[in-house]
Design a protein around this motif. Structure first.
Motif, PDB file in Angstrom:
ATOM      1  N   GLY A  64      18.432  -2.536   3.832  1.00  0.00           N
ATOM      2  CA  GLY A  64      17.758  -3.280   3.097  1.00  0.00           C
ATOM      3  C   GLY A  64      18.510  -4.116   2.378  1.00  0.00           C
ATOM      4  N   ARG A  97      14.101  -4.112   8.024  1.00  0.00           N
ATOM      5  CA  ARG A  97      13.125  -2.762   8.845  1.00  0.00           C
ATOM      6  C   ARG A  97      11.577  -4.215   8.144  1.00  0.00           C
ATOM      7  N   CYS A  98      12.019  -4.563   7.261  1.00  0.00           N
ATOM      8  CA  CYS A  98      10.600  -5.685   7.102  1.00  0.00           C
ATOM      9  C   CYS A  98       9.500  -6.753   8.424  1.00  0.00           C
ATOM     10  N   PHE A 137       7.636  -9.564   0.841  1.00  0.00           N
ATOM     11  CA  PHE A 137       8.388  -8.224   2.721  1.00  0.00           C
ATOM     12  C   PHE A 137       9.125  -7.769   1.356  1.00  0.00           C
ATOM     13  N   ILE A 138       9.251  -6.102   1.308  1.00  0.00           N
ATOM     14  CA  ILE A 138       9.984  -5.583   0.619  1.00  0.00           C
ATOM     15  C   ILE A 138      11.322  -4.738   0.696  1.00  0.00           C
ATOM     16  N   TYR A 158       4.359   1.500  -1.504  1.00  0.00           N
ATOM     17  CA  TYR A 158       4.795   0.332  -0.952  1.00  0.00           C
ATOM     18  C   TYR A 158       6.166   0.795  -0.908  1.00  0.00           C
ATOM     19  N   GLY A 161      10.734  -2.309   3.934  1.00  0.00           N
ATOM     20  CA  GLY A 161      10.376  -2.603   4.680  1.00  0.00           C
ATOM     21  C   GLY A 161       9.124  -2.617   5.659  1.00  0.00           C
ATOM     22  N   GLU A 162       8.256  -2.462   4.255  1.00  0.00           N
ATOM     23  CA  GLU A 162       6.540  -2.919   4.068  1.00  0.00           C
ATOM     24  C   GLU A 162       6.967  -4.634   3.265  1.00  0.00           C
ATOM     25  N   ARG A 163       5.171  -5.010   4.464  1.00  0.00           N
ATOM     26  CA  ARG A 163       4.890  -6.293   3.628  1.00  0.00           C
ATOM     27  C   ARG A 163       3.462  -5.710   2.785  1.00  0.00           C
ATOM     28  N   ALA A 187      12.218  -8.332  -2.631  1.00  0.00           N
ATOM     29  CA  ALA A 187      11.809  -8.430  -2.462  1.00  0.00           C
ATOM     30  C   ALA A 187      11.776 -10.310  -2.038  1.00  0.00           C
TER      31      ALA A 187
END
Length: 195
Positions: A64, A97-98, A137-138, A158, A161-163, A187
């Protein structure tokens, strides 16, 4: 006098060994930050120094995190990017990952549309009641989901890898939660174009 020097030196060496063992234990327990894409021929052994140097090798990087060259490449307007730079961005995005659940074709279509967004802690990213126009998209940092319009109660956290923000954008309905950055935050931001 010689005996005193030897004793002091021996104690110093014992302290350094204990400190080294403690560092090895910490690295072993917290090695979840290390990417698991290592070669199969490079295995862990009973040589602790070799294992530590393998785990913290400089060419390995935290998932990331972006290098300054990659950040610069993302900031360049798409019309000024060369074909190799566009390909490099597509392969870079495939490692995040996101973007795992997104098909390669759609990922390639997102490359010209996303922008890099670094923020400080405490910034409101999405406000309750706003019209949805953005998906985040973090890559680095945490985002707190707060209850209500001005609520300070954290409902969810959050992370990388998360949206965030995609559901309301797809359903074309106003935002139902407020999101605030909890730490230094980076992000990729996708903005919906208004016709």
């Amino acid at each position: 006098m010689r005996r005193i020097k030897d004793t002091a030196e021996r104690k110093r060496i014992q302290r350094l060994r204990a400190l080294f063992k403690k560092a090895v234990r910490i690295v072993s327990l917290n090695n979840h930050w290390v990417e698991t894409e290592h070669d199969d021929d490079q295995k862990f052994s009973f040589n602790v120094q070799r294992n530590v140097s393998f785990l913290v090798r400089t060419n390995r990087r935290k998932a990331g995190l972006l290098t300054s060259a990659e950040k610069t490449l993302i900031r360049i307007p798409h019309k000024f990017r060369t074909i190799p730079e566009r390909k490099k961005l597509c392969s870079l995005f495939s490692k995040f990952r996101c973007f795992v659940g997104i098909s390669p074709k759609l990922r390639a279509r997102l490359v010209p549309l996303v922008r890099l967004l670094p923020l400080q802690p405490g910034r409101i990213v999405i406000r309750h009641g706003d019209f949805p126009m953005t998906v985040y998209f973090i890559l680095v940092g945490e985002l707190h989901m707060l209850r209500g319009k001005t609520g300070n109660e954290v409902v969810a956290v959050y992370g990388p890898g998360e949206r965030v923000g995609g559901a309301e954008l797809l359903e074309n309905r106003e935002r139902t939660r407020t999101f605030r950055t909890a730490s230094n935050f980076i992000a990729l931001r996708f903005d919906k174009k208004i016709n």
